[in-house]
Design an enzyme around this catalytic site. Sequence first.
Site, PDB file in Angstrom:
ATOM      1  N   SER A  23       0.836  -1.209   0.000  1.00 29.58           N
ATOM      2  CA  SER A  23       0.000   0.000   0.000  1.00 29.58           C
ATOM      3  C   SER A  23       0.871   1.259   0.000  1.00 29.58           C
ATOM      4  O   SER A  23       0.587   2.227  -0.721  1.00 29.58           O
ATOM      5  CB  SER A  23      -0.878   0.032   1.257  1.00 29.58           C
ATOM      6  OG  SER A  23      -1.850  -0.967   1.202  1.00 29.58           O
ATOM      7  N   ARG A  27       1.472   4.431  -2.994  1.00 26.33           N
ATOM      8  CA  ARG A  27       1.258   5.849  -2.671  1.00 26.33           C
ATOM      9  C   ARG A  27       2.537   6.660  -2.835  1.00 26.33           C
ATOM     10  O   ARG A  27       2.506   7.810  -3.292  1.00 26.33           O
ATOM     11  CB  ARG A  27       0.709   5.971  -1.249  1.00 26.33           C
ATOM     12  CG  ARG A  27      -0.756   5.511  -1.179  1.00 26.33           C
ATOM     13  CD  ARG A  27      -1.097   4.914   0.160  1.00 26.33           C
ATOM     14  NE  ARG A  27      -2.519   4.667   0.326  1.00 26.33           N
ATOM     15  CZ  ARG A  27      -3.132   3.524   0.002  1.00 26.33           C
ATOM     16  NH1 ARG A  27      -2.456   2.526  -0.536  1.00 26.33           N
ATOM     17  NH2 ARG A  27      -4.432   3.381   0.204  1.00 26.33           N
ATOM     18  N   SER A 171     -13.330   2.035   3.312  1.00 27.99           N
ATOM     19  CA  SER A 171     -12.378   1.478   2.349  1.00 27.99           C
ATOM     20  C   SER A 171     -11.279   2.495   2.096  1.00 27.99           C
ATOM     21  O   SER A 171     -11.542   3.638   1.726  1.00 27.99           O
ATOM     22  CB  SER A 171     -13.096   1.169   1.023  1.00 27.99           C
ATOM     23  OG  SER A 171     -12.174   1.200  -0.049  1.00 27.99           O
ATOM     24  N   ASP A 319      -6.746  -7.857   4.854  1.00 25.23           N
ATOM     25  CA  ASP A 319      -5.999  -8.662   3.884  1.00 25.23           C
ATOM     26  C   ASP A 319      -5.425  -9.947   4.483  1.00 25.23           C
ATOM     27  O   ASP A 319      -4.847 -10.759   3.774  1.00 25.23           O
ATOM     28  CB  ASP A 319      -4.850  -7.834   3.292  1.00 25.23           C
ATOM     29  CG  ASP A 319      -5.378  -6.756   2.359  1.00 25.23           C
ATOM     30  OD1 ASP A 319      -6.540  -6.861   1.920  1.00 25.23           O
ATOM     31  OD2 ASP A 319      -4.621  -5.803   2.068  1.00 25.23           O
ATOM     32  N   LYS A 346     -12.477  -9.329  -2.890  1.00 28.44           N
ATOM     33  CA  LYS A 346     -11.014  -9.186  -2.996  1.00 28.44           C
ATOM     34  C   LYS A 346     -10.524  -9.879  -4.266  1.00 28.44           C
ATOM     35  O   LYS A 346     -11.306 -10.140  -5.175  1.00 28.44           O
ATOM     36  CB  LYS A 346     -10.348  -9.733  -1.729  1.00 28.44           C
ATOM     37  CG  LYS A 346     -10.722  -8.937  -0.474  1.00 28.44           C
ATOM     38  CD  LYS A 346     -10.188  -7.510  -0.553  1.00 28.44           C
ATOM     39  CE  LYS A 346     -10.656  -6.664   0.610  1.00 28.44           C
ATOM     40  NZ  LYS A 346     -10.339  -5.246   0.439  1.00 28.44           N
ATOM     41  N   ARG A 392      -2.753 -14.230  -1.926  1.00 34.24           N
ATOM     42  CA  ARG A 392      -2.746 -14.466  -0.471  1.00 34.24           C
ATOM     43  C   ARG A 392      -3.318 -15.853  -0.130  1.00 34.24           C
ATOM     44  O   ARG A 392      -2.928 -16.460   0.861  1.00 34.24           O
ATOM     45  CB  ARG A 392      -3.522 -13.364   0.252  1.00 34.24           C
ATOM     46  CG  ARG A 392      -2.894 -11.980   0.045  1.00 34.24           C
ATOM     47  CD  ARG A 392      -3.286 -11.000   1.117  1.00 34.24           C
ATOM     48  NE  ARG A 392      -3.098  -9.621   0.693  1.00 34.24           N
ATOM     49  CZ  ARG A 392      -1.935  -8.976   0.696  1.00 34.24           C
ATOM     50  NH1 ARG A 392      -0.838  -9.577   1.101  1.00 34.24           N
ATOM     51  NH2 ARG A 392      -1.863  -7.713   0.286  1.00 34.24           N
TER      52      ARG A 392
HETATM   53  C1  S3P Z   1      -5.737  -1.221   0.172  1.00 30.24           C
HETATM   54  C2  S3P Z   1      -6.949  -1.169   0.798  1.00 30.24           C
HETATM   55  C3  S3P Z   1      -7.765  -2.358   1.115  1.00 30.24           C
HETATM   56  C4  S3P Z   1      -6.930  -3.629   1.000  1.00 30.24           C
HETATM   57  C5  S3P Z   1      -6.092  -3.645  -0.248  1.00 30.24           C
HETATM   58  C6  S3P Z   1      -5.119  -2.480  -0.234  1.00 30.24           C
HETATM   59  C7  S3P Z   1      -5.010   0.033  -0.098  1.00 30.24           C
HETATM   60  O1  S3P Z   1      -8.825  -2.456   0.187  1.00 30.24           O
HETATM   61  O2  S3P Z   1      -7.763  -4.750   1.067  1.00 30.24           O
HETATM   62  O3  S3P Z   1      -5.376  -4.851  -0.358  1.00 30.24           O
HETATM   63  O4  S3P Z   1      -3.799  -0.009  -0.401  1.00 30.24           O
HETATM   64  O5  S3P Z   1      -5.638   1.094   0.004  1.00 30.24           O
HETATM   65  P1  S3P Z   1     -10.242  -1.727   0.426  1.00 30.24           P
HETATM   66  O6  S3P Z   1     -10.034  -0.273   0.346  1.00 30.24           O
HETATM   67  O7  S3P Z   1     -11.116  -2.229  -0.684  1.00 30.24           O
HETATM   68  O8  S3P Z   1     -10.706  -2.184   1.776  1.00 30.24           O
END
Ligand code: S3P
Length: 433
Positions: A23, A27, A171, A319, A346, A392
Site C-alpha cells: 500500500s 502511494r 475502504s 488482507d 477481494k 494471499r
Molecule cells: C488497500 C486497501 C484495502 C486492502 C487492499 C489495499 C489500499 O482495500 O484490502 O489490499 O492499499 O488502500 P479496500 O479499500 O477495498 O478495503
Amino acid sequence: MANLTSPKTGPLRGRLTLPGDKSITHRAVMLSALAEGTSEISGYLASQDCQQTIKAFQAMGISISASTIKGRPCLSIEGKGLEGLTEPRDVLDCGNSGTTMRLLTGLLSGQPFFSVLTGDQSLRTRPMRRIVDPLRMRGADIAGRAEGAQAPLAIVGKRLSAIDYLMPIASAQVKSAILLSGLGSAEATLLREPKASRDHTERMFQEFGLNLEKKKEILTFIGGQPFQAKKIAVPGDLSSASFFLVAGTLIEGSDITLENVGVNPTRTGILDILEQMGAKITLNPKPDAGHEPLADLQVCAHPLRGIEIEGDLILRAIDEFPIVCVAAARAEGRTTIRGAKELRFKESDRIETMAEALRGMGVAVETFPDGIQIEGKTNWKGCTCITGGDHRVAMSMAIAGLLASGGNKIDDVACIDTSYPGFFKDLSKLAEA
Ligand code: S3P
C-alpha cells in the site's frame, strides 16, 4: 500458471527482512510522480502490483529508475509537479491491482487528458461503483462497463468541484481515490468514513508536506498546492509478515524475528487476533520510517484457541483473513468471523476460496454471506488447492501445506508475485536456519 507442492518442514528459525509495504509503495510512487524534483524511495516493493503503478506513470511521461542500494530495492522518480503528467498513448493496464486501478481513477479524473484503465480477469470483475459514484458527484467524467460498475474505465479528465462525502463503506481505496482526485484542485475535499480504514494516504500526504486535516472524524483537504520531492523509506509489509507469524506459531520449535515491519495501528488487527488466539508475539518498536511506525516482531511456536472475530478487527486485518483461516483451522475449538462481507470482493471471493481449500484438508467449515466458521483440528491431509489466482490464498495454503500430510499442491504459485516475489526463498531461508 506454475504449480507446486509445499514441502514438509522442521521448525522455522532466524531473522528476516520483509519486502516493502504494498500500500505504501503505491502511494509513494504516485505522490513522487506529482512532486517537484527527484524523490528516492528505498525498500519499495518490487512486485507485480506495484510494477503496474510504476509502468502507468512511466506511460504518462514520468522517468522512474530502479536500483539496489545496500541490498535494498530503490526507486528514483523524477516528479514533474501537479501538471506534469502527459496523456498516455495506450490503455493503462493495472494487472491484478485494485489499488492501482482505484487510486489512479481518482487521480486521473482531475488530470486534463483522456485515459483508459483496465486489468486482468479478476480485476475486471471487481466493484468500481464505490469510487465512480463519488467521483462523478464532484463532476468526474468516467465511463465503464455496466455503467461504470466494472473496468475497463474510460476517464475524460477535467477540473473537479468540491465534495463533502460520507462514505457508505470503510475502504482505504475509496478514501484515497477521492483524496487523490482533489490533489490538483483548490476545491475542498471533505470525507467521513464509517470506520477508520488504513491511513497510508493521509500519512504520505503529510510526508510530502501537504495540508490535510482530520478534525472530529472529518478529513479536509484543499489541493492545488505544489509540493517538493522527498526521500522515503518504505516499512516491511505486515501483510507479508503475517504468513510467517502464523507459520512460526503453528510449527513446533519455531522462533522467528521479522525486522522493520510497519505497525501502523490501522493495519495491526492480525497481531490482536493472533494474541487473542494465544500466540506469543513480541513487538520491539524501532524509530519510525517517516510518518509510519516500525517494529521488529518476534514469534515462537505456541498452541492456539478458536475465537470470535468481528467489529473493528475485520477492517484492521482485512488482507490477512486467508492466513487467519489457516490459524483457525489448527486452533483448538471453533473460530467464527462475521461482518466480513468485503472478503467476497477481494482478488478472489476469499470466503469461498478459503472454505473450499480448508475442506480439501479435511477441516469442517461453514460459510455465511458475511463470514466463515472453522472447526480447528490438528491432523490435516494434504490437498490440491484452487487459489483462483489469489496470491494471499496461495501463500496461506503453502504455509498450511507445511503441516499437512503429504503437503498441499497449489494450482497457481505464479500469482504470488503479485505481492511477494521472494516468498518461497524467504520460507526456505527460515526452514534451513
Ligand atoms: C488497500 C486497501 C484495502 C486492502 C487492499 C489495499 C489500499 O482495500 O484490502 O489490499 O492499499 O488502500 P479496500 O479499500 O477495498 O478495503
